[in-house]
Design an enzyme around this catalytic site. Structure first.
Site, PDB file in Angstrom:
ATOM      1  CE  LYS A 190      -3.211   2.874   2.395  1.00  0.00           C
ATOM      2  NZ  LYS A 190      -2.179   3.918   2.590  1.00  0.00           N
ATOM      3  N   GLY A 247       5.422   3.391  10.788  1.00  0.00           N
ATOM      4  CA  GLY A 247       4.637   4.609  10.910  1.00  0.00           C
ATOM      5  C   GLY A 247       4.360   4.939  12.358  1.00  0.00           C
ATOM      6  CB  SER A 248       1.782   7.083  13.847  1.00  0.00           C
ATOM      7  OG  SER A 248       0.562   6.433  13.523  1.00  0.00           O
ATOM      8  NE  ARG A 249       2.263   3.605  22.100  1.00  0.00           N
ATOM      9  CZ  ARG A 249       2.837   3.720  23.292  1.00  0.00           C
ATOM     10  NH1 ARG A 249       3.755   4.655  23.493  1.00  0.00           N
ATOM     11  NH2 ARG A 249       2.509   2.915  24.285  1.00  0.00           N
ATOM     12  N   GLY A 251      -1.253   4.279  14.301  1.00  0.00           N
ATOM     13  CA  GLY A 251      -1.494   3.447  13.121  1.00  0.00           C
ATOM     14  C   GLY A 251      -1.085   2.009  13.348  1.00  0.00           C
ATOM     15  N   GLY A 252       0.089   1.821  13.939  1.00  0.00           N
ATOM     16  CA  GLY A 252       0.588   0.468  14.163  1.00  0.00           C
ATOM     17  C   GLY A 252      -0.288  -0.316  15.120  1.00  0.00           C
ATOM     18  CD  GLU A 271      10.591   1.626  12.844  1.00  0.00           C
ATOM     19  OE1 GLU A 271      10.095   2.521  13.566  1.00  0.00           O
ATOM     20  OE2 GLU A 271      11.293   1.825  11.850  1.00  0.00           O
ATOM     21  CB  CYS A 308      12.150   5.280  13.386  1.00  0.00           C
ATOM     22  SG  CYS A 308      12.467   4.836  11.685  1.00  0.00           S
ATOM     23  CD  GLU A 401       8.547   8.851  17.312  1.00  0.00           C
ATOM     24  OE1 GLU A 401       7.682   7.956  17.367  1.00  0.00           O
ATOM     25  OE2 GLU A 401       9.396   8.941  16.409  1.00  0.00           O
TER      26      GLU A 401
END
Lengths: 532, 532
Positions: A190, A247-249, A251-252, A271, A308, A401
């Protein structure tokens, strides 16, 4: 090469519905420097096309995973060549979509190509197959021993989500795609909506390589969406057997939860979030506070802090040496011009993040980047904050973060407090130690904690600049990643997309070639637990 | 050795509150043959004691994981010796708690000891550390290369849930405990409530070995509960970093969900549910239907069918040869006396399971075990059912495991239908093929599907009798297990409790010994991706 704005479903482009391009189901990339939209429009890939891509991938799996290792390695190299063949078309589109400078894009392209070639070598070596043989022992008592042979096969089709901050190396042909293809897994990628043109160009390079190597259509597909629809459909699709995400926390974690709720839960390698603590030990600080401060400022602002592994937290024992470090870092930051951030969204989140730090009781601003007036609308200006250990310990928000060139220095009254803070941190990608010989004793007491808290421990440097190699771990305990048993950079990443299968008493003719008598494939195997 | 009925919290026994033993917070094992409760009462371990065990484990972790490999291997061997030293006390208690015969218990004890010794060998070899070195290249352009060194360390304290059906080999000192301790992880075990006395005896053997090897207190603890309280507290405890479980699908999925909902999600290795399809290919069936039927009946009733690898499904092309198999199996089952099941609960579930099959439209009963009148109350009588492919395809309930000596034969009109049924099955631990040379062509078309559906594919045998070795996979896609990337039997199981850590530019004096210059530990390492 023309950018079409259409998904790549196997060897086809998705139908480009001109009516919809005009309507609400299309989106455009934006040049973050100028704020101008970039042509063409990209169709949001329909649920049907996502399903079709997954179905093609499932159909391709049994053929693709049994490709001879040489053919699979050549395919990875062919992808590298096809990406390079895109030439300046790719570099310029990528610069326009990300605001990143040419040297960075060219360097990242070299890294992407290097990753693909590294995995080609890994595939040829064949150690990743983990071949093991326990030969039959028909005479064993009380019961004869069966013949057991083990290899690893791919998990199945993998969904790979492109990252905003590495448009090449962690995107369509990035580390996860290279590792999954190396492991024998078809990929449905994607595209990150911030760089769809770059993604399509790279996707077409992979599509070309699939064609050139006469591999099954569904070995690779690429879908687009600037919202969550296509990604959710991908993770929920029963043909998808693993997910790679950077990506972001938020999203993950959302993907982890989606995957865990499936009727067949699947692994998610996300990650996500790391503040990459930097520990300044007393003797190093006494000897070279200024130099460390300068190097820190350079690491913090590299790529507008959009890594990151960006050093978002500095821990040290309070005193004049630490003040020298802060002054030096602040001075260096003050000369750093603000540079464009990747998207308006990232820039907005960064502004909110530094505002949260600025307004936190007990936190002081110690430095900031050069005045950004005149720079582009989305320029990220560095920011350095200072607080005390007890404030940091009490404010969970300070542990989060802030994606961008911001960092927080925590003044600790003593080494014990510093250690206690590290012990209570969440999982990290990296922890850096700055030390001199006289700091070894303290470092030795800290190391067990650092190993438990991070995937990579480094000395006298910063976590930025993640080397692609065999001994790299770009991973770490949650929330640095969803799965600390793995790495997303380096050759060890191939293991995340593999599972073991054991064959008991199969006639030689029915065994995979790699496990047959006489080792016709000539690959490394162990027999009864020892190298053969 | 006296059985106390108390949890083992590190080197201590939990407080045994005489008042509570009388009350509702205690439970007793039951002899499944006689139905009589067995003394003593076991205290349900309190939430405080569970938390204490986890805290001790966390405290022990940094010390235990850095034990020299020789010391860790000797510890595993010492556990084996201490278990053996329990002598007949262990065997007799285990027989009383499970109803299993002496030969089975002694065999399982040998297997348990063999597992511990195998992991001692694995630890000594040191390959599990996965040591990798990418040496610095200071002259590299455009940027010098850092020095990177990688090893694997334990995940942290592991919660191990004992299984009902393997009171030794998959319980307190079973495969998960052995693998976790080998990986450097302290263990907090939860005894299965059906065999708490066996569990305490084995737990005391481990406790003794911890003491004898001068390891930290918290290296091992054991808790008791006949309900879910202690287990939930264990999985939710923030010190616990992984879970090993063997049991029902309901139980395993509940643990997966608990672990996924933690603020720090952790891996769960649950071995749950498998019907272990047996595929009878036409030429093998034509040549020896009767012999296969007899061997099948023996495999089905082994251990009263209480194996995760029990053959619960038979697929074959319909015709007279299949009827010969069914007749032969039914005749063989008819001579098999019913034998005790492990608990009243398991027996009740088995009765409901075969009743569900018996009353399913389109399913016929083809055979059953000998009359069980006169046998013990919880005797499990074998049951064989037959149905047609279209009925099986439409009834999801027929795909569910019935734990015990029951199996279902599915008559398929042709090979394509058989293949389609296998393709739609859920993940399995094993799939067995019975074949002759003339069946190879058909087997070859089936194998890609079988590999995707199971952790182990075997020929001319049954999945029961899981060999403990290096090439064994006792695992498979969900719901066979929660994580098909792993195995719960064999030396490869050590990898489930490990994570990689990378060290960048560490001075030699600060590196773990295993990664230092000159390889002082003398362990296998790779340099730049190739064996050094």
């Amino acid at each position: 090469m023309e950018i079409s704005g259409s998904a790549l479903i196997g060897q086809r482009s998705a139908q480009h519905d001109e009516h919809n391009v005009m309507g609400s189901s299309a989106f455009r990339a934006v040049n973050p420097v100028t704020g101008a939209p970039l042509e063409p429009a990209f169709m949001r890939t329909s649920a049907q096309d996502v399903a079709l891509a997954c179905e093609l991938a499932a159909k391709a799996f049994d053929t693709y995973r049994e490709t001879p290792l040489e053919q699979r390695a050549a395919f990875l190299e062919r992808i590298a060549a096809c990406v390079l063949n895109l030439g300046d078309t790719l570099v310029e589109r990528c610069m326009a979509e990300t605001g990143l400078p040419r040297a960075r894009i060219e360097g990242e392209r070299a890294r992407t190509i290097g990753q693909l070639k590294m995995f080609a070598d890994v595939v040829r070596r064949g150690e990743f197959l983990g071949l093991r043989i326990d030969p039959a022992q028909p005479q064993r008592t009380p019961a004869p021993r069966v013949d057991l042979r083990l290899r690893h096969i791919g998990l199945g089709p993998v969904a790979v989500f492109g990252a905003s901050n590495f448009p090449l190396a962690f995107s369509v042909a990035g580390g996860d795609t290279a590792a999954a293809l190396a492991a024998g897994c078809p990929v449905v990628a994607k595209a990150h909506p911030a760089h769809p043109g770059t993604s399509e160009l790279v996707g077409r390079a992979i599509q070309q390589a699939v064609h050139d190597c006469a591999l099954p259509d569904g070995t690779f597909s690429l879908v687009f969406d600037d919202s969550i629809g296509a990604g959710v459909a991908l993770v929920e699709n029963p043909h998808i057997k693993a997910v790679g995400f950077t990506g972001s926390r938020t999203g993950g974690v959302a993907l982890m939860q989606l995957a865990a709720r499936r009727s067949e839960p699947i692994p998610v390698y996300a990650e996500m979030s790391s503040i990459n603590p930097v520990l300044l030990l007393p003797h190093a600080l006494a000897a070279r506070a200024e130099a460390i401060g300068q190097a820190f400022a350079a690491a913090l602002t590299l790529g507008t802090g959009q890594f990151c592994t960006n050093p978002g937290l500095v821990l040290a024992i309070d005193g004049p040496d630490l003040q020298r470090f802060v002054d030096s870092a602040a001075a260096a930051l003050g000369t750093q011009p603000a540079t464009p951030m990747l998207t308006a969204g990232i820039h907005g989140a960064y502004l909110r993040g530094i505002e949260r730090l600025r307004t936190q009781p007990g936190v002081e601003q110690a430095g900031m980047g050069a005045d950004s007036s005149g720079a582009c609308a989305h320029a990220g200006r560095a920011a350095l904050f200072v607080t005390r250990a007890e404030v940091f310990a009490q404010q969970a928000a300070l542990h989060e973060e802030v994606f961008g060139p911001a960092s927080l220095v925590v003044r600790c009254p003593d080494a014990q407090t510093l250690h206690a803070i590290v012990e209570r941190l969440e999982g990290q990608l990296t922890i850096a130690l700055h030390l001199d010989d006289a700091d070894h004793a303290l470092a030795r007491t800290l190391l067990p904690t650092l190993e438990r808290r991070a995937g990579r421990v480094l000395v006298n440097g910063f976590g930025t600049g993640v080397e692609v190699g065999h001994a790299m771990v770009h991973g770490g305990p949650f929330p640095a990643t969803s799965d600390g048993r793995s790495t997303s950079v380096g050759s060890l990443a191939i293991t995340r997309f593999l599972r073991p299968v054991s064959y008991q008493d199969l006639p030689d003719a029915l065994l995979p070639e790699t496990l047959r008598a006489g080792n016709p494939a000539g690959l490394p195997r162990s027999v009864d637990g020892a190298p053969a």
